[in-house]
Design an enzyme around this catalytic site. Structure first.
Site, PDB file in Angstrom:
ATOM      1  N   LYS A  55       0.736  -1.051  -0.016  1.00 50.15           N
ATOM      2  CA  LYS A  55      -0.244  -0.143  -0.173  1.00 50.15           C
ATOM      3  C   LYS A  55       0.757   1.246  -0.174  1.00 50.15           C
ATOM      4  O   LYS A  55       1.863   1.335   0.561  1.00 50.15           O
ATOM      5  CB  LYS A  55      -0.855   0.081   1.152  1.00 50.15           C
ATOM      6  N   GLU A 104      -5.775  13.020   2.764  1.00 48.38           N
ATOM      7  CA  GLU A 104      -7.247  12.655   3.463  1.00 48.38           C
ATOM      8  C   GLU A 104      -7.344  13.468   4.769  1.00 48.38           C
ATOM      9  O   GLU A 104      -8.308  14.058   5.454  1.00 48.38           O
ATOM     10  CB  GLU A 104      -7.134  11.248   3.927  1.00 48.38           C
TER      11      GLU A 104
END
Ligand code: ARG
Length: 466
Positions: free
Chosen positions: A289, A296
């Site tokens: 990832k 965010e």
């Protein structure tokens, strides 16, 4: 016989016992209002100077007060001034320290002033200072966006409406949309900073003062435009905080929209851009990832920034004139919002600076989903003099045919096109590619690369001259 009095130096005379621990915990603001230190010292120096000039205190006392305050400032900046919760807030901490350091003259500093006009003054100075930092950060982000837009003045990407592919645009055009929004955000901050730049000092607790003070003097010393005209208004108004908070909230909402787009552009489905490793995070379990935490968090922080505005509106809404201690609740949301918007602006600047467009993916996506259908309809109007509504209908039928035949608009052959209107000729293929489509959007404010290049350069020039 004189009764025992409280040790509290500021108001001990009237009290015979110390404040309870509970009261102290609720009442004390030093844990956060220490941030007003510099502004409180600056305002006290201006006040002491004015008191001496107006012969309300002696020159000698004023000199000693000012020298003492400057020494305290040096100690504070070296981390050598320990703040005491028992002394409630920054104003009393500084005054008490001054008394310890210089003795009697310190007791004259509070002549003709109250903590009410003091805190209103400090907070205006603080917000003014932070607003100018925010203005600078907005300009940096605008410049970074304008430069990225210049680099990508002809990089194709799909423009969306309803999150569905709508028409091809250029990446530069998309980025410049945020430069425009940010310019209005900056305008709002500049505007409310002009309005907040008035001097509450000299309003005392509520009604002014019986001392022959000169408010023009402190106004000039602190860089305010004018003394506030009404003492009640001066000590109790916080609309300068509300204006600043609402401008910040609006700006944070703009940043949040952009942050959301960065999250989307980085996702597998889009794969429009790349961010460097140092601006992304990994997962503790999934080794593959690379997450857009920074974007965010900018998106998430808009929640707390909107919250700060709501907190302040609600705190103020039921307050009768003039000062009530509720107003102490203005500080934490204000400080938090000012710090966080600066952080968000910095985060966005770093991401824009380092984002790399995946030009191939973006331009492929720009051609998908019949993105040039409007161009086809426009051609029918421009070349065949069809009314736009009829052109829309014919184009819709052509799109439907392509969907059934599983092909893109530019792949349908001329014979098949002629079935929809026999006047259609080969020229139509000139408007069906994404590149041709953007080139034709030359209307003012449109996405043609020529427009975008000029707009980006105009912004760069304008920002350089600011
Ligand atoms: N710490 C207080 C505040 O932030 C200062 C003003 C206190 N004034 C008063 N009358 N208790 O609002």
């Amino acid at each position: 016989m004189v009764k025992k009095t409280s040790k509290n130096k500021m108001w001990g005379g009237r009290f015979s016992s110390e404040p309870s621990k509970l009261l102290q915990n609720v009442n004390s603001s030093i844990d956060f209002d220490y941030k007003l230190f510099d502004d409180d010292v600056e305002a006290s120096i201006a006040h002491a100077q004015m008191l001496a000039n107006c012969k309300i205190i002696s020159k000698k006392d004023s000199v000693s007060i000012i020298a003492g305050l400057k020494r305290i400032r040096i100690q504070f900046n070296k981390g050598k001034f320990s703040l005491d919760k028992e002394l409630e807030d920054i104003h009393m901490n500084i005054e008490s320290k001054l008394h310890k350091d210089i003795g009697e003259p310190a007791k004259r500093l509070h002549t003709g002033r109250s903590r009410n006009d003091q805190v209103a003054t400090d907070l205006r100075l603080y917000v003014r200072k932070k607003n100018s930092e925010i203005i600078g950060q907005i300009s940096s982000l605008q410049m970074t966006l304008a430069e990225k837009a210049e680099e990508n003045y002809k990089t194709l990407m799909p423009g969306f409406t309803h999150m569905q592919t709508a028409q091809p645009i250029t990446m530069g055009h998309h980025l410049l949309a945020y430069v425009e929004m940010l310019s209005r955000d900056k305008g709002r901050i500049i505007d409310c900073t002009k309005r907040l730049n008035e001097n509450p000092l000299g309003s005392g607790a509520i009604s002014g003062t019986s001392f022959p003070i000169n408010r023009k003097m402190t106004t000039k010393a602190l860089g305010f435009n004018n003394p506030m005209r009404n003492s009640l208004d001066a000590v109790s108004s916080r609309d300068f905080v509300l204006e600043t908070m609402s401008s910040i909230a609006i700006c944070s909402v703009h940043l949040s929209r952009f942050a959301e787009e960065i999250v989307l552009w980085l996702s597998d489905g889009f794969n429009f851009i790349e961010l460097p490793d140092d601006l992304t995070t990994g997962s503790s379990i999934m080794p593959q990832k690379k997450n857009p935490d920074l974007a965010e968090l900018v998106r998430g922080k808009s929640g707390r920034l909107i919250g700060s505005l709501i907190t302040m509106l609600v705190v103020i809404k039921g307050l009768p004139l003039a000062y009530s201690k509720d107003l102490q609740e203005d500080k934490e949301p204000t400080f938090d919002a000012l710090d966080n918007i600066i952080m968000c602006l910095q985060a966005m600047t770093a991401m824009v600076q380092s984002m790399k467009p995946n030009i191939k993916n973006m331009s492929e996506a720009a051609s998908n989903q019949f993105s040039t259908a409007t161009d086809l309809a426009d051609w029918l109007v421009q070349e065949l003099d069809m009314p736009f509504r009829s052109a829309h209908k014919v184009t819709g039928e052509i799109v439907k045919h392509c969907i059934t035949e599983n092909m893109t608009l530019d792949k349908i052959d001329i014979d098949n096109l002629k079935k929809f209107d026999k006047r259609i000729n080969e020229d139509i293929y000139n408007v069906l590619s994404a590149e041709k489509s953007v080139n034709r959007k030359k209307s003012e404010g449109g996405t043609s690369p020529r427009n975008v290049k000029k707009a980006a350069n105009d912004w760069i020039k304008r920002l350089k001259n600011e």
